[in-house]
Design a protein around this motif. Structure first.
Motif, short mmCIF file in Angstrom:
data_model
loop_
_atom_site.label_atom_id
_atom_site.label_comp_id
_atom_site.label_asym_id
_atom_site.label_seq_id
_atom_site.Cartn_x
_atom_site.Cartn_y
_atom_site.Cartn_z
N VAL A 104 -2.61 -68.84 -30.98
CA VAL A 104 -1.84 -68.67 -32.20
C VAL A 104 -0.35 -68.88 -31.93
O VAL A 104 0.36 -69.54 -32.69
N LEU A 105 0.13 -68.33 -30.83
CA LEU A 105 1.55 -68.44 -30.49
C LEU A 105 1.91 -69.86 -30.07
O LEU A 105 2.98 -70.37 -30.43
N ILE A 106 1.04 -70.52 -29.33
CA ILE A 106 1.27 -71.92 -28.97
C ILE A 106 1.35 -72.78 -30.23
O ILE A 106 2.18 -73.69 -30.35
N TYR A 107 0.49 -72.46 -31.19
CA TYR A 107 0.43 -73.30 -32.39
C TYR A 107 1.50 -72.97 -33.42
O TYR A 107 1.35 -73.26 -34.61
N THR A 108 2.60 -72.42 -32.92
CA THR A 108 3.85 -72.46 -33.70
C THR A 108 4.49 -73.84 -33.57
O THR A 108 5.52 -74.10 -34.20
N PHE A 109 3.89 -74.73 -32.76
CA PHE A 109 4.55 -76.02 -32.51
C PHE A 109 4.74 -76.88 -33.77
O PHE A 109 5.75 -77.59 -33.88
N PRO A 110 3.83 -76.83 -34.77
CA PRO A 110 4.16 -77.59 -35.99
C PRO A 110 5.39 -77.04 -36.71
O PRO A 110 6.11 -77.79 -37.38
N ILE A 111 5.63 -75.73 -36.58
CA ILE A 111 6.82 -75.14 -37.20
C ILE A 111 8.06 -75.63 -36.47
O ILE A 111 9.07 -76.01 -37.08
N TRP A 112 8.00 -75.62 -35.13
CA TRP A 112 9.13 -76.15 -34.34
C TRP A 112 9.33 -77.64 -34.61
O TRP A 112 10.46 -78.13 -34.65
N THR A 113 8.22 -78.36 -34.81
CA THR A 113 8.33 -79.79 -35.13
C THR A 113 9.09 -79.99 -36.43
O THR A 113 9.92 -80.91 -36.55
#
Length: 305
Positions: A104-113
């Motif tokens: 879940v924490l790794i998949y903040t990547f679309p938000i960072w994108t």
């Protein structure tokens, strides 16, 4: 013609389903591998295995997309945060947090994108994009509420996993800007080379090689996360990216989180509580909205041109 189109679509769906399943199960397999290897060495073995397998696949495919020396150097350097920080911080984070929570924490990547797309790609955020980002960070806060017996360790692990997601987002936006079509496959090999070199140097300085317990279980974990979870899936991903709109492909990658949570439950017996579940749902909705907004924006741009 319709039959050929159906077969083509079936292959695309099969490739994407493979990506979701393998990426999602990377998380429990990493946690299993940590029983036999220190984290940075495990990340190094993953990157190196992925590099060697990707190189072999590239030689077999004989892609036409060539990259020049400057692009090779750029891809190599991008691999330091994009692979080195991403794999390294991810694996360290999983020494403290359960695999499902880590996903879940790794998949903040679309938000960072979304955030990085403004300075790197020139994309302008809409109110819905901003709302999706805020919802995502609220989800992170809820997920972070649940800890182990070492709260300080939790904070460090959570931070590392979020930074890992940021590094992967940076990797994606830079690759989208610098490489086109089949160039992505060759650039991927060079970024894996940069990440592998960085991780091996890091592991050599920080962890003893003797701490690695060479077992069949470790070999199985490395095979999954290195051969399947890095080399083959990255080739599938970049092949699809070279043929289709990136926003369309990423619209449903939030399902990786679901696969990781379900896999962690069945493989490792890990569960989450109610507050953490609320955070997971908030993040999933945020990631989905972010991806859908990107897809809608791309369609509007295509109509304007």
């Amino acid at each position: 013609m319709s039959q050929g189109f159906a077969v083509h679509n079936a292959r695309v769906l099969a490739s994407f389903a493979t990506i979701l399943a393998v990426w999602g199960l990377n998380y429990p397999f990493i946690q299993a591998g940590l029983s036999y290897s220190p984290p940075v060495w495990l990340a190094s073995l993953r990157a190196l295995t992925g590099l060697l397998t990707s190189l072999a696949i590239l030689l077999v495919l004989r892609t036409q997309g060539q990259i020049d020396l400057r692009q090779k150097i750029a891809a190599f350097l991008i691999g330091i945060p994009g692979i080195g920080f991403f794999f390294g911080f991810w694996t360290i984070g999983e020494t403290v947090l359960p695999a499902g929570e880590a996903s879940v924490l790794i998949y903040t990547f679309p938000i960072w994108t979304l955030i990085l797309s403004l300075p790197v790609l020139g994309d302008r955020p809409t109110p819905l994009k901003v709302g999706a980002a805020l919802l995502g960070f609220a989800g992170v806060a809820l997920v972070a509420r649940v800890g182990t017996t070492n709260p300080t360790g939790d904070v460090v692990a959570i931070t590392l996993l979020i930074v890992a997601g940021f590094a992967f987002a940076l990797d994606n936006v830079l690759f989208k800007r610098l490489f086109k079509d089949d160039q992505l496959l060759r650039a991927n090999v060079w970024q894996l080379a940069g990440g592998s070199a960085f991780l091996i140097a890091w592991a050599s300085l920080a962890e003893p090689v003797s701490a690695i317990h060479w077992t069949l279980a470790l070999a199985g974990a490395i095979f999954w996360i290195g051969v399947l979870g890095t080399a083959i899936v990255f080739v599938l991903w970049f092949t699809l990216l070279s043929r289709y709109n990136a926003a369309s492909l990423t619209a449903y990658t939030f399902l990786v989180v679901v696969v990781a949570l379900v896999g962690s439950f069945f493989i490792l017996g890990q569960t989450i509580d109610g507050v953490q579940l609320a955070g997971v749902l908030a993040l999933i909705v945020s990631i989905y909205l972010t991806s859908r907004v990107e897809k809608h924006s791309t369609r509007l741009s295509a109509r304007e041109t």
